[in-house]
Design a protein around this motif. Sequence first.
Motif, PDB file in Angstrom:
ATOM      1  N   LEU A 222       2.823   5.473 -55.707  1.00 13.99           N
ATOM      2  CA  LEU A 222       2.812   6.940 -55.671  1.00 13.99           C
ATOM      3  C   LEU A 222       2.175   7.462 -56.955  1.00 13.99           C
ATOM      4  CD1 LEU A 222       6.356   7.408 -54.146  1.00 13.99           C
ATOM      5  CD2 LEU A 222       4.162   7.820 -53.007  1.00 13.99           C
ATOM      6  N   SER A 223       0.896   7.139 -57.096  1.00 15.78           N
ATOM      7  CA  SER A 223       0.126   7.539 -58.273  1.00 15.78           C
ATOM      8  C   SER A 223      -1.348   7.546 -57.885  1.00 15.78           C
ATOM      9  CB  SER A 223       0.377   6.577 -59.441  1.00 15.78           C
ATOM     10  OG  SER A 223       0.170   5.235 -59.051  1.00 15.78           O
ATOM     11  N   ALA A 224      -2.170   8.069 -58.775  1.00 14.74           N
ATOM     12  CA  ALA A 224      -3.596   8.201 -58.473  1.00 14.74           C
ATOM     13  C   ALA A 224      -4.254   6.831 -58.362  1.00 14.74           C
ATOM     14  CB  ALA A 224      -4.275   9.027 -59.560  1.00 14.74           C
ATOM     15  N   GLY A 225      -5.301   6.757 -57.537  1.00 14.89           N
ATOM     16  CA  GLY A 225      -6.057   5.516 -57.421  1.00 14.89           C
ATOM     17  C   GLY A 225      -6.521   5.221 -56.017  1.00 14.89           C
ATOM     18  N   GLN A 226      -5.612   5.402 -55.013  1.00 17.13           N
ATOM     19  CA  GLN A 226      -5.976   5.043 -53.644  1.00 17.13           C
ATOM     20  C   GLN A 226      -5.711   6.138 -52.621  1.00 17.13           C
ATOM     21  OE1 GLN A 226      -4.941   0.862 -52.546  1.00 17.13           O
ATOM     22  NE2 GLN A 226      -3.948   0.794 -54.549  1.00 17.13           N
ATOM     23  N   TRP A 227      -4.920   7.121 -52.964  1.00 13.98           N
ATOM     24  CA  TRP A 227      -4.674   8.226 -52.029  1.00 13.98           C
ATOM     25  C   TRP A 227      -5.929   9.097 -51.914  1.00 13.98           C
ATOM     26  CZ3 TRP A 227      -0.226   8.770 -49.213  1.00 13.98           C
ATOM     27  CH2 TRP A 227       0.867   7.997 -49.607  1.00 13.98           C
ATOM     28  N   ARG A 228      -6.162   9.595 -50.723  1.00 14.35           N
ATOM     29  CA  ARG A 228      -7.292  10.497 -50.485  1.00 14.35           C
ATOM     30  C   ARG A 228      -6.792  11.817 -49.917  1.00 14.35           C
ATOM     31  NH1 ARG A 228     -12.487   8.335 -50.685  1.00 14.35           N
ATOM     32  NH2 ARG A 228     -12.591   6.066 -50.972  1.00 14.35           N
ATOM     33  N   VAL A 229      -7.590  12.849 -50.106  1.00 13.01           N
ATOM     34  CA  VAL A 229      -7.221  14.188 -49.658  1.00 13.01           C
ATOM     35  C   VAL A 229      -7.779  14.452 -48.268  1.00 13.01           C
ATOM     36  CG1 VAL A 229      -7.376  16.663 -50.138  1.00 13.01           C
ATOM     37  CG2 VAL A 229      -7.188  15.032 -52.030  1.00 13.01           C
ATOM     38  N   GLY A 230      -6.895  14.758 -47.320  1.00 16.66           N
ATOM     39  CA  GLY A 230      -7.313  15.196 -45.992  1.00 16.66           C
ATOM     40  C   GLY A 230      -7.553  14.087 -44.996  1.00 16.66           C
ATOM     41  N   SER A 231      -8.345  13.089 -45.369  1.00 20.48           N
ATOM     42  CA  SER A 231      -8.694  12.010 -44.447  1.00 20.48           C
ATOM     43  C   SER A 231      -9.115  10.786 -45.255  1.00 20.48           C
ATOM     44  CB  SER A 231      -9.848  12.440 -43.521  1.00 20.48           C
ATOM     45  OG  SER A 231     -11.042  12.573 -44.262  1.00 20.48           O
ATOM     46  N   LEU A 232      -9.331   9.678 -44.547  1.00 19.15           N
ATOM     47  CA  LEU A 232      -9.727   8.445 -45.227  1.00 19.15           C
ATOM     48  C   LEU A 232     -11.104   8.551 -45.868  1.00 19.15           C
ATOM     49  CD1 LEU A 232      -8.429   5.704 -42.753  1.00 19.15           C
ATOM     50  CD2 LEU A 232      -7.389   6.510 -44.879  1.00 19.15           C
ATOM     51  N   SER A 233     -11.896   9.541 -45.469  1.00 22.34           N
ATOM     52  CA  SER A 233     -13.214   9.748 -46.077  1.00 22.34           C
ATOM     53  C   SER A 233     -13.184  10.861 -47.122  1.00 22.34           C
ATOM     54  CB  SER A 233     -14.243  10.078 -44.999  1.00 22.34           C
ATOM     55  OG  SER A 233     -13.870  11.252 -44.293  1.00 22.34           O
ATOM     56  N   GLY A 234     -12.009  11.427 -47.381  1.00 16.47           N
ATOM     57  CA  GLY A 234     -11.891  12.508 -48.345  1.00 16.47           C
ATOM     58  C   GLY A 234     -11.977  12.012 -49.777  1.00 16.47           C
ATOM     59  N   ALA A 235     -11.998  12.952 -50.701  1.00 20.60           N
ATOM     60  CA  ALA A 235     -12.046  12.611 -52.128  1.00 20.60           C
ATOM     61  C   ALA A 235     -10.733  11.972 -52.555  1.00 20.60           C
ATOM     62  CB  ALA A 235     -12.310  13.872 -52.948  1.00 20.60           C
ATOM     63  N   PHE A 236     -10.815  11.120 -53.577  1.00 18.00           N
ATOM     64  CA  PHE A 236      -9.602  10.535 -54.116  1.00 18.00           C
ATOM     65  C   PHE A 236      -8.727  11.639 -54.727  1.00 18.00           C
ATOM     66  CE2 PHE A 236     -12.091   6.544 -54.166  1.00 18.00           C
ATOM     67  CZ  PHE A 236     -11.170   5.727 -53.523  1.00 18.00           C
ATOM     68  N   ALA A 237      -7.439  11.569 -54.441  1.00 21.16           N
ATOM     69  CA  ALA A 237      -6.502  12.556 -54.977  1.00 21.16           C
ATOM     70  C   ALA A 237      -6.306  12.348 -56.469  1.00 21.16           C
ATOM     71  CB  ALA A 237      -5.169  12.441 -54.260  1.00 21.16           C
ATOM     72  N   THR A 238      -6.204  13.423 -57.211  1.00 23.47           N
ATOM     73  CA  THR A 238      -5.943  13.349 -58.640  1.00 23.47           C
ATOM     74  C   THR A 238      -4.442  13.159 -58.876  1.00 23.47           C
ATOM     75  OG1 THR A 238      -5.593  15.727 -58.878  1.00 23.47           O
ATOM     76  CG2 THR A 238      -7.868  14.910 -59.089  1.00 23.47           C
ATOM     77  N   ALA A 239      -4.111  12.774 -60.089  1.00 20.76           N
ATOM     78  CA  ALA A 239      -2.698  12.646 -60.448  1.00 20.76           C
ATOM     79  C   ALA A 239      -1.978  13.977 -60.270  1.00 20.76           C
ATOM     80  CB  ALA A 239      -2.580  12.157 -61.883  1.00 20.76           C
ATOM     81  N   GLU A 240      -2.652  15.077 -60.624  1.00 21.20           N
ATOM     82  CA  GLU A 240      -2.045  16.402 -60.498  1.00 21.20           C
ATOM     83  C   GLU A 240      -1.773  16.740 -59.034  1.00 21.20           C
ATOM     84  OE1 GLU A 240      -3.891  15.900 -64.316  1.00 21.20           O
ATOM     85  OE2 GLU A 240      -4.740  15.678 -62.303  1.00 21.20           O
ATOM     86  N   GLN A 241      -2.677  16.390 -58.144  1.00 21.34           N
ATOM     87  CA  GLN A 241      -2.479  16.679 -56.723  1.00 21.34           C
ATOM     88  C   GLN A 241      -1.310  15.886 -56.149  1.00 21.34           C
ATOM     89  OE1 GLN A 241      -6.586  15.838 -55.553  1.00 21.34           O
ATOM     90  NE2 GLN A 241      -6.821  17.955 -54.856  1.00 21.34           N
ATOM     91  N   ILE A 242      -1.213  14.624 -56.520  1.00 17.31           N
ATOM     92  CA  ILE A 242      -0.108  13.801 -56.021  1.00 17.31           C
ATOM     93  C   ILE A 242       1.220  14.320 -56.545  1.00 17.31           C
ATOM     94  CG2 ILE A 242       0.892  11.478 -56.033  1.00 17.31           C
ATOM     95  CD1 ILE A 242      -1.987  10.410 -56.183  1.00 17.31           C
ATOM     96  N   ALA A 243       1.265  14.665 -57.830  1.00 15.02           N
ATOM     97  CA  ALA A 243       2.495  15.207 -58.413  1.00 15.02           C
ATOM     98  C   ALA A 243       2.881  16.517 -57.739  1.00 15.02           C
ATOM     99  CB  ALA A 243       2.309  15.409 -59.915  1.00 15.02           C
ATOM    100  N   ASP A 244       1.889  17.344 -57.413  1.00 18.62           N
ATOM    101  CA  ASP A 244       2.152  18.622 -56.754  1.00 18.62           C
ATOM    102  C   ASP A 244       2.729  18.402 -55.361  1.00 18.62           C
ATOM    103  OD1 ASP A 244       2.011  21.508 -56.417  1.00 18.62           O
ATOM    104  OD2 ASP A 244       0.331  21.122 -55.071  1.00 18.62           O
ATOM    105  N   VAL A 245       2.169  17.479 -54.601  1.00 18.68           N
ATOM    106  CA  VAL A 245       2.677  17.188 -53.260  1.00 18.68           C
ATOM    107  C   VAL A 245       4.119  16.691 -53.334  1.00 18.68           C
ATOM    108  CG1 VAL A 245       2.433  15.630 -51.276  1.00 18.68           C
ATOM    109  CG2 VAL A 245       0.420  16.787 -52.211  1.00 18.68           C
ATOM    110  N   LEU A 246       4.412  15.809 -54.285  1.00 17.83           N
ATOM    111  CA  LEU A 246       5.767  15.265 -54.413  1.00 17.83           C
ATOM    112  C   LEU A 246       6.768  16.314 -54.887  1.00 17.83           C
ATOM    113  CD1 LEU A 246       5.021  11.760 -55.999  1.00 17.83           C
ATOM    114  CD2 LEU A 246       5.621  12.268 -53.618  1.00 17.83           C
ATOM    115  N   SER A 247       6.289  17.361 -55.537  1.00 21.03           N
ATOM    116  CA  SER A 247       7.202  18.404 -56.011  1.00 21.03           C
ATOM    117  C   SER A 247       7.727  19.268 -54.864  1.00 21.03           C
ATOM    118  CB  SER A 247       6.505  19.299 -57.036  1.00 21.03           C
ATOM    119  OG  SER A 247       5.529  20.127 -56.422  1.00 21.03           O
TER     120      SER A 247
END
Length: 253
Positions: A152-177
């Motif tokens: 649950l950290s930046a590196g492999q998560w993508r935004v929207g779909s498997l072809s989307g941009a890699f999620a930033t640490a800030e985006q992942i933290a925001d989703v988990l909040s």
Amino acid sequence: MNRPSIVSRLALVALACAALLASAAEARADAIAFSTFDANADGWNAVSLNGSGAVTLTSAVTWNASGGNPGGHLSRTDPQSGSTFYFNAPAKFLGNVSAAYGGTLTFDSRRSAGAVFNAADVILRGGATPITLVFDAAPHPDTGWTPFTIPLSAGQWRVGSLSGAFATAEQIADVLSALASLRIRGEYISGSETGRLDNVALNEPVPEPATLALLGTGLAGTAFVARRRHRARRRARSPPSRHAYTEPSWVSL
């Protein structure tokens, strides 16, 4: 009743840290939420998603008292053609789970035999302005129980779909909040199949052994210094002995 001195307390803390360090190789993360499915379905259900990620069907799952890894587990036979079904987490996995950032999502999965098609294996949705994060796990589960550890950290998560941009640490933290949904893929092959799920846990990060070693060493050093100071203060407060040793005169002869 005498209370333990600060020295004794520090010494006990140092000993506890040493014991923790000794077992660091076997340390496990603290689970924020978990489901072992040993007694029931624990509030889980299933959702079917179309190619755009929209929910087209919500359905019940089957709780099985045995056959898990070990004990009970969930199963669901593909409920709808033309869509992909996911096991859908209950409320206890949702909301503010910021403590899981840097930790892991762990689970065991099992599928039917057949050729696997690619799709998002884990889907998170949430945040102040909700976004969807997807994770592509590799390899896919086998026909036997397969364990997964999803960071649950930046590196492999993508935004929207498997072809989307890699999620930033800030985006992942925001989703988990403000996590609104957590979905784990249950369908892997085209045609009818049965997906199975067991031992889901949302985990906080585990301290690194080096951090534990530093903490233990620091507390042990603090206890040692405090003990020496304590002894020095006791000596300073002690009155001179009334029976001081006097050297006999014949010794100097």
